[in-house]
Design an enzyme around this catalytic site. Structure first.
Site: not given
Ligand code: GUN
Length: 281
Positions: A50, A94, A117
């Site tokens: 990211k 996350q 998200d």
């Molecule tokens: N963990 C696995 N996939 C994701 C996601 O798309 N966003 C976040 N914040 N955590 C994750």
């Protein structure tokens, strides 16, 4: 028939290029804050990518790597600060978080306008009733792939394997909004294989290597593999037995190089959307 590979890597690069150009035209560049708790290796890999994506898109980014011992109050306080910052457009926590933390309360604390998200209950509600909202990243990425390859879910039988809040449920909603006839299967579904075999569009998001075999796939179906598993040799793979299913499907996503890069591109797109919103555009 050998399936056409849906190239998520290439499409994601195109989207990020567009995001970069749009972001560069703003008065203030988009900003993303990423919070990671503990040292889960998979989460660390995602968070590192990211940061790279932000660099590629010309975004400002901050990372908060908090120790496993962090308490709920500290995390809530950090989110509160980030909510009030004008240079931060998106906040991503996350997942998964350590079990002792209250994930629901943490996601609820994020300003919905910074919830890139689409995990905040208000945004999930908007998504459910079809109001404008951030596209949840992975399902949104799948929809972009379908559109790019002119695959219209309208009137199609869509089967989603998996019912997680991150993928399965929002995926079903997006396919439903696109006028698909949607069935969600999960660990308690009897005859999952038979239901999967009826799908025109089959999306697998379970996280079980070897789950989707050729006998579970209709001739000419579109097969989307959302999973990111490691096989016995430690190689990245999805839920789908790729070689055998690719012989039957019309379109298929590889792992890696399919849905994964699209999820990341959609996060960048959502952060751009948030920045435009915050700049009154
Ligand atoms: N963990 C696995 N996939 C994701 C996601 O798309 N966003 C976040 N914040 N955590 C994750």
């Amino acid at each position: 028939m050998a399936a056409i590979w849906i190239d998520g890597k290439n499409l994601a690069a195109k989207i990020k290029e567009w995001v970069r150009a749009e972001g560069a035209a703003l008065v203030r560049r988009p900003g993303l804050a990423v919070i990671i708790v503990g040292e889960d290796p998979a989460s660390r890999v995602y968070v590192n990518s990211k940061r790279r994506d932000c660099e590629e898109c010309g975004f400002y980014s901050e990372e908060y790597a908090l120790p496993d011992s962090v308490v709920q109050g500290e995390l809530l306080e950090l989110i509160g600060e980030l909510n009030s910052r004008t240079d931060i457009d998106g906040i991503l926590v996350q997942l998964p978080l350590p079990k002792r933390l209250n994930e629901g309360e943490i996601l609820l604390a994020i300003d919905p306008s910074k919830d890139v998200d689409c995990f905040h209950p208000v945004n999930v509600g908007k998504l459910t009733i079809g109001q404008p909202v951030f596209q949840p990243c992975t399902p949104g990425g799948v929809m972009e792939m379908l559109e790019e390859y002119h695959i219209d879910p309208a009137g199609k039988r869509c089967v989603v394997l998996g019912r997680s809040n991150i993928v399965g449920k929002p995926m079903a909603l997006l396919l439903l909004h696109a006028h698909g006839t949607v069935t969600v299967c999960h660990s308690k579904t009897p005859d999952l294989a038979a239901i999967a075999a009826e799908a025109d569009i089959l999306v697998s998001a379970v996280g079980k290597t070897g789950l989707v075999t050729a006998d579970m796939v209709k001739d000419g179906a579109v097969v989307i593999d959302v999973a990111m598993n490691r096989n016995s040799e430690g190689k990245l793979c999805g839920d789908v037995c790729f070689a055998q299913v690719a012989e039957k499907a019309s379109y298929i996503t590889p792992v890696p190089g399919g849905v994964g890069p699209m999820t990341r591109a959609m996060l960048m797109k959502n952060t751009l959307t948030a920045a435009k919103l915050h700049q009154g555009l």
